[in-house]
Design a protein around this motif. Structure first.
Motif, PDB file in Angstrom:
ATOM      1  N   VAL A 281       0.855  -1.182   0.000  1.00 15.00           N
ATOM      2  CA  VAL A 281       0.000   0.000   0.000  1.00 15.00           C
ATOM      3  C   VAL A 281       0.891   1.231   0.000  1.00 15.00           C
ATOM      4  CG1 VAL A 281      -1.825   1.267   1.189  1.00 15.00           C
ATOM      5  CG2 VAL A 281      -1.784  -1.239   1.281  1.00 15.00           C
ATOM      6  N   ALA A 312      -3.767   7.045  -3.723  1.00 20.87           N
ATOM      7  CA  ALA A 312      -3.251   5.858  -3.042  1.00 20.87           C
ATOM      8  C   ALA A 312      -3.210   4.714  -4.040  1.00 20.87           C
ATOM      9  CB  ALA A 312      -4.117   5.507  -1.836  1.00 20.87           C
ATOM     10  N   VAL A 314      -2.617   0.289  -4.362  1.00 24.27           N
ATOM     11  CA  VAL A 314      -2.517  -1.032  -3.737  1.00 24.27           C
ATOM     12  C   VAL A 314      -2.129  -2.023  -4.814  1.00 24.27           C
ATOM     13  CG1 VAL A 314      -3.729  -2.868  -2.504  1.00 24.27           C
ATOM     14  CG2 VAL A 314      -4.293  -0.478  -2.017  1.00 24.27           C
TER      15      VAL A 314
END
Length: 438
Positions: A281, A312, A314
């Motif tokens: 992450v 963000a 992931v």
């Protein structure tokens, strides 16, 4: 004539030996070696590299920041034909484009992979320091071995010089006795042969002593021809015990400590490979600026843009064809190998300590026996000298007593340093070499 040449040569060499020389004490030798020995200095540089690698800046824990910028210029010629057939042409239209951006990326979580990588770097630093310690211990042990060899030869030189003086006096006395008709030419010849042999032995000891001094200077990292003398006194550790040495060896021997570090690194490898199955992450943000000067052919004369973006991400390596699984299996096998290496090392060290202890005990026994033997030969030579002065024994009997005394001195001297070297070997195995008495 030959005898006179030998005497002159010995006087010259002895005179050189008596020149003012620094007394190189044992602590001085260690200090010089720690500062100037090439192996120790190289080990220090390697430790500094490991220290740099173990820094937080090399761990992946800090964010990355990147900046970029560009500037582009163009000059354009264009020709446009309208539906009416009219031709519009423009030449030398100048356009300018400028841009700049600043971006920050930070990994919040990657399965703790970077955590264990950082621990491996710190363990590598520990291993590098242990390697430096191992090198220092080996250098110190070598220095003491050579130092004590110089001390032994120094004492041997004194002993051989005493024997040479006795042989010189015997030769002169034999010549005087022959001149006055009290003995034969054979006595003179025997005395001259013995004197020449003692002279040769004395010169050989001096040569060997000079060679060993050069060896010691080399270990100390200085000019090999630097003159010095050494301290021939010895102290022994009277409190050594086999049980204590074995306990210290298993807890403080540098090889044991290195193996412990290798075992911990193998454990970290398992955790690092396990982290590959977990998601990563991250956060990112950037700020950009663009300035475009478009010229006369554009609807707009110029454009100016700024933008702030953030987000963000992931990523999850769900299946990589079995590569991660294979690495995890291999890392577990490597950990098992480290366990086997530790068990083998402990057995080897146990054997080495017991062998070294046996050598040490034997050396102490020999030392006491040679001390008694020396005392006996000193008394025997004293009585033989008295009998020789009274003409009650032959020159051959006197010579044998003289050689017996010399051999007893040499053997006792050898026994002294054998015992000390055996003690140092035990101290190195127990990890207490740098704390020993010298």
């Amino acid at each position: 004539m030959k005898c006179k040449v030998v005497i002159i040569l010995i006087i010259l060499i002895s005179g050189n030996q008596l020149l003012a020389q620094e007394i190189l004490r044992k602590t001085d030798a260690i200090t010089l070696a720690l500062e100037h020995n090439f192996d120790i200095r190289e080990a220090g540089n390697n430790s500094e590299i490991a220290l740099n690698n173990a820094d937080i800046k090399n761990s992946g824990f800090l964010p990355t920041v990147a900046a970029s910028g560009s500037a582009n210029f163009s000059s354009t010629n264009s020709e446009n034909i309208l539906n009416t057939g009219e031709v519009q042409s423009v030449t030398g239209v100048q356009t300018e484009r400028y841009s700049a951006s600043l971006g920050v990326n930070y990994t919040i979580y990657n399965g703790q992979s970077r955590k264990f990588n950082f621990k491996k770097l710190q363990e590598s630093l520990n291993l590098s320091e242990l390697q430096s310690r191992s090198i220092i211990e080996n250098v110190v042990l070598n220095i003491f071995n050579v130092y004590y060899e110089v001390a032994r030869l120094t004492q041997n030189e004194i002993n051989q010089k005493e024997t040479l003086d006795i042989s010189r006096e015997r030769l002169l006395r034999a010549k005087y006795s022959f001149d006055y008709g009290q003995n034969t030419q054979l006595d003179v010849l025997n005395a001259e042969v013995d004197y020449n042999n003692d002279s040769i032995n004395y010169l050989n000891i001096i040569q060997e002593l000079d060679n060993q001094k050069r060896n010691l200077n080399l270990f100390l990292g200085r000019d090999v021809n630097t003159p010095f003398s050494v301290d021939t006194t010895l102290t022994y550790d009277e409190n050594l015990s086999l049980e204590e040495i074995l306990a210290n060896t298993m807890s403080n021997n540098v090889a044991i400590l290195q193996q412990n570090g290798a075992y911990r690194n193998a454990e970290y490898d398992i955790k690092i490979n396990s982290a590959s199955n977990l998601p990563t992450v991250g956060l990112n943000t950037s700020y950009g600026w663009n300035q475009n000067n478009l010229g006369k052919t554009s609807i707009f004369d110029s454009q100016n843009q700024t933008a702030l973006t953030y987000g963000a991400s992931v990523s999850w390596n769900i299946f990589d064809g079995g590569l991660t699984s294979t690495r995890k299996q291999n890392s577990r096998i490597s950990l098992e190998n480290q366990k086997l290496s530790m068990d083998r090392l402990k057995l080897n060290l146990n054997r080495d300590v017991n062998n070294a202890w046996s050598v040490y005990q034997t050396a102490l026994f020999v030392l006491k026996a040679e001390e008694k033997n020396l005392s006996t030969n000193e008394r025997n030579f004293s009585r033989t000298s008295e009998q020789q002065s009274l003409g009650q024994i032959t020159s051959l009997e006197f010579r044998q007593a003289q050689l017996n005394l010399l051999n007893a001195k040499l053997n006792y001297n050898q026994a002294r340093y054998n015992a000390k070297n055996a003690e140092l070997a035990l101290l190195q195995l127990s990890g207490e070499l740098m704390n020993g008495e010298y």
